[in-house]
Write an enzyme that holds these catalytic residues in place. Structure first.
Site, PDB file in Angstrom:
ATOM      1  CB  SER A  27     138.678 -59.925  18.978  1.00 56.92           C
ATOM      2  OG  SER A  27     138.881 -58.788  19.805  1.00 56.92           O
ATOM      3  CB  THR A  28     138.313 -60.223  24.353  1.00 56.49           C
ATOM      4  OG1 THR A  28     139.150 -59.151  23.896  1.00 56.49           O
ATOM      5  CG2 THR A  28     138.898 -60.767  25.648  1.00 56.49           C
ATOM      6  CB  ALA A  82     134.055 -53.348  27.112  1.00 53.30           C
ATOM      7  N   GLY A  95     131.288 -52.112  19.154  1.00 50.17           N
ATOM      8  CA  GLY A  95     132.190 -52.119  18.002  1.00 50.17           C
ATOM      9  C   GLY A  95     131.961 -53.319  17.108  1.00 50.17           C
ATOM     10  CD  GLU A 102     127.766 -56.946  22.601  1.00 46.52           C
ATOM     11  OE1 GLU A 102     128.709 -57.590  22.119  1.00 46.52           O
ATOM     12  OE2 GLU A 102     127.777 -55.708  22.709  1.00 46.52           O
TER      13      GLU A 102
END
Length: 225
Positions: A27-28, A82, A95, A102
């Site tokens: 999301s970030t 993270a 998550g 990654e």
């Protein structure tokens, strides 16, 4: 939302023309990819690789030049999120389900820039269940071996179905409560044959950028032990 956006946009200010850039997942990082798209539209010249199908699709929608991994020798900078970050910049990731890709991209990167909001900062990793990607074959045996490490491993579900990673594997979310020695646990996890990869990123971050609720961001000071 504003905290995530602030961290993501500060990280994007580090990009320079000619870079090969890794696009993380989550999301970030979504805000980072959006900001990169705006910079590309304004003339920033980069090429990018993505850690997930979702991130790649978003990047293509924003006309960020994407290249296949076969053309990549080294990545100048990866921006990723993270689920937890401790004072030594050790991380829990996965998550979003893309931890294997990654980690491959992070390992190939000169710099790994992590973007988080303040809720992701912890004194000790483990409050967030540690994701562990496992092969479907014999996953029950793998689950038992994970349990012997002192956690409660649970198969991740999605819409009442077993969650499958982009690589066709299962994900175990392992509840440790507290991880005192991330480096040692990383080694123990790698000794389990059914484990493909895990979400402990130990000593890999080059910088952790933290967003505040007021829309500002800062670089987390690293505590070295």
């Amino acid at each position: 939302m504003e905290a995530k956006r602030a961290a993501a946009e500060l990280a994007v200010e580090l990009l320079q023309d000619g870079m090969t850039v890794g696009l993380g997942t989550g999301s970030t990082v979504y805000y980072s990819i959006q900001a990169i798209g705006r910079k590309v539209a304004n003339g920033l010249s980069i090429r990018a690789v993505a850690t997930s199908v979702r991130s790649e699709m978003l990047a293509k929608e924003l006309d960020i030049p994407m290249i296949p991994f076969s053309e990549v020798e080294e990545i100048d900078m990866t921006i990723d999120g993270a689920d937890e970050a401790d004072p030594e910049w050790n991380l829990i990731k996965g998550g979003g389900g893309a931890l294997l890709r990654e980690k491959i991209v992070a390992d190939a990167s000169k710099q790994l820039i992590i973007v988080v909001d303040e809720s992701k900062l912890v004194q000790r990793l483990g409050r967030f269940p540690l994701p562990v990607e496992v092969v479907p074959f014999g996953f029950e045996l793998t689950q038992r071996k994970l349990r012997r490490l002192g956690c409660e491993p649970k198969l991740r579900m999605s819409d009442s179905q077993l969650y499958m990673t982009d690589n066709g594997n299962y994900m175990m979310d392992c509840e440790f409560d507290s991880i005192a020695q991330p480096g040692r646990l990383s080694e123990e996890l790698h000794r389990i044959p059914g484990v493909v990869e895990h979400g402990l990123f130990v000593g890999m971050a080059s910088q952790v950028i933290v967003g505040r609720l007021d829309g500002t961001a800062y670089t987390l000071d690293r505590v070295r032990t």
